[in-house]
Design an enzyme around this catalytic site. Structure first.
Site, short mmCIF file in Angstrom:
data_model
loop_
_atom_site.label_atom_id
_atom_site.label_comp_id
_atom_site.label_asym_id
_atom_site.label_seq_id
_atom_site.Cartn_x
_atom_site.Cartn_y
_atom_site.Cartn_z
N GLY A 14 49.03 91.28 44.86
CA GLY A 14 48.87 89.88 45.22
C GLY A 14 49.68 89.49 46.42
O GLY A 14 50.08 88.33 46.59
N ASP A 52 40.76 96.22 44.24
CA ASP A 52 40.26 95.30 43.20
C ASP A 52 40.77 95.83 41.87
O ASP A 52 40.36 96.90 41.42
CB ASP A 52 38.73 95.28 43.23
CG ASP A 52 38.14 94.34 42.18
OD1 ASP A 52 38.92 93.75 41.39
OD2 ASP A 52 36.90 94.20 42.15
N GLY A 81 46.95 87.68 40.39
CA GLY A 81 46.42 87.00 39.22
C GLY A 81 45.31 86.04 39.58
O GLY A 81 45.20 85.61 40.74
N SER A 121 54.10 83.19 33.12
CA SER A 121 53.90 81.77 33.37
C SER A 121 54.44 80.95 32.22
O SER A 121 54.52 81.41 31.07
CB SER A 121 52.40 81.47 33.54
OG SER A 121 52.15 80.08 33.60
N TYR A 161 43.55 81.95 30.52
CA TYR A 161 44.77 82.06 31.33
C TYR A 161 46.01 82.04 30.45
O TYR A 161 46.92 82.86 30.61
CB TYR A 161 44.83 80.93 32.37
CG TYR A 161 46.00 81.07 33.29
CD1 TYR A 161 45.95 81.95 34.38
CD2 TYR A 161 47.19 80.37 33.08
CE1 TYR A 161 47.03 82.11 35.22
CE2 TYR A 161 48.28 80.53 33.92
CZ TYR A 161 48.20 81.40 34.99
OH TYR A 161 49.28 81.57 35.82
N LYS A 165 48.75 85.30 29.85
CA LYS A 165 50.19 85.22 30.07
C LYS A 165 50.98 85.40 28.77
O LYS A 165 52.07 86.00 28.77
CB LYS A 165 50.54 83.89 30.74
CG LYS A 165 49.90 83.71 32.11
CD LYS A 165 50.23 84.86 33.06
CE LYS A 165 49.66 84.63 34.44
NZ LYS A 165 49.98 85.74 35.39
#
Length: 264
Positions: A14, A52, A81, A121, A161, A165
């Site tokens: 990322g 990817d 992410g 997160s 999501y 996490k």
């Protein structure tokens, strides 16, 4: 305190934008050589690997490209992410299955004493209440079975999501001593809302809940708030931190946790 990262090779997924891009810049400023792994080129990477991580072939190709660089890897920062607007299947594949597969593929390439840092997160704080779904995702290895998993556990786009996490935090804790004989450690960092290109996606999906969180905070975080902590966890100074989830969210985790248990 010097991070003592001069000449260290660090892989950052990322790395093209947001927290990943800022982390790559922080690491390079400390003297590290950064291998950026992203679907897009990273302006801060010394070496680029376009990849990817949403499927096994992409993971294998990225790991092979890292191996081809040679010289060993001193740290891995898993920052890539997807937001919930990308759909439940894609989110679970990239945010957990792909991250785990890429990490496991890189273990033989890591130097003794290496650090692995996962970007989790604040959204993962509910992991203790999500045991059935988390345990099932931990057991899932087949990327092609993600759709069936989502159907079985009622995972829609918004939930995906949070679940990714939650599972990442639990997996990090479970790996606390997985490679202890080699001195390899794993930790994760949990930001709250951060001003990145995908913040709007979160606000769109989470709606009123996100709006309320933003009212409590004095401001959203920025990549500048998060990257120094990730860089520290790559350094030798963090060697005794293992299997730990560190909140880096302006106090939001403390706010939510105390209110959850009846403290005002």
């Amino acid at each position: 305190m010097s991070l003592q990262l001069e000449g260290k090779t660090i892989v950052v997924t990322g790395a093209a934008s947001g927290i990943g891009e800022r982390t790559a810049r922080e690491l390079r400023a400390a003297g590290a050589v950064v291998i950026g792994v992203d679907r897009n080129p990273s302006p801060q990477a010394d070496r680029q690997i376009l990849a990817d991580l949403s499927n096994p072939d992409g993971v294998a190709a990225a790991a092979s490209a890292v191996a081809a660089v040679g010289g060993g890897v001193h740290a891995l920062c898993n920052i890539a992410g997807l937001p919930p607007t990308r759909g439940a299947e894609a989110v679970l594949k990239v945010n957990f299955l792909g991250l785990r597969a890429f990490t496991e593929a890189l273990i033989p390439l890591l130097c003794d004493g290496a650090s692995i840092v996962n970007l989790a997160s604040l959204a993962g704080l509910g992991w203790p209440q999500a045991q059935p779904a988390v345990k099932a995702l931990l057991e899932l290895r087949d990327f092609d079975a993600v759709a069936a998993y989502c159907a079985e556990h009622g995972v829609d786009d918004g939930r995906s999501y949070f679940l990714s996490k939650e599972t990442l935090i639990v997996w990090t804790m479970l790996q606390r001593w997985a490679w202890r004989e080699r001195g390899i450690r794993m930790n994760c960092v949990s930001p709250g809302p951060v001003q990145t290109p995908i913040l709007g996606d979160f606000l769109q999906t989470l709606g009123e809940r996100a709006a309320e969180d933003m009212k409590v905070m004095d401001r959203p975080g920025t990549p500048d708030d998060i990257a120094p902590l990730v860089a520290f966890l790559c350094s030798a100074g963090s060697a005794w931190i293992r299997g730990t989830n560190i909140a880096c969210d302006g106090g939001m985790y403390a706010h939510v946790l105390t209110h959850m248990h009846g403290y005002e």
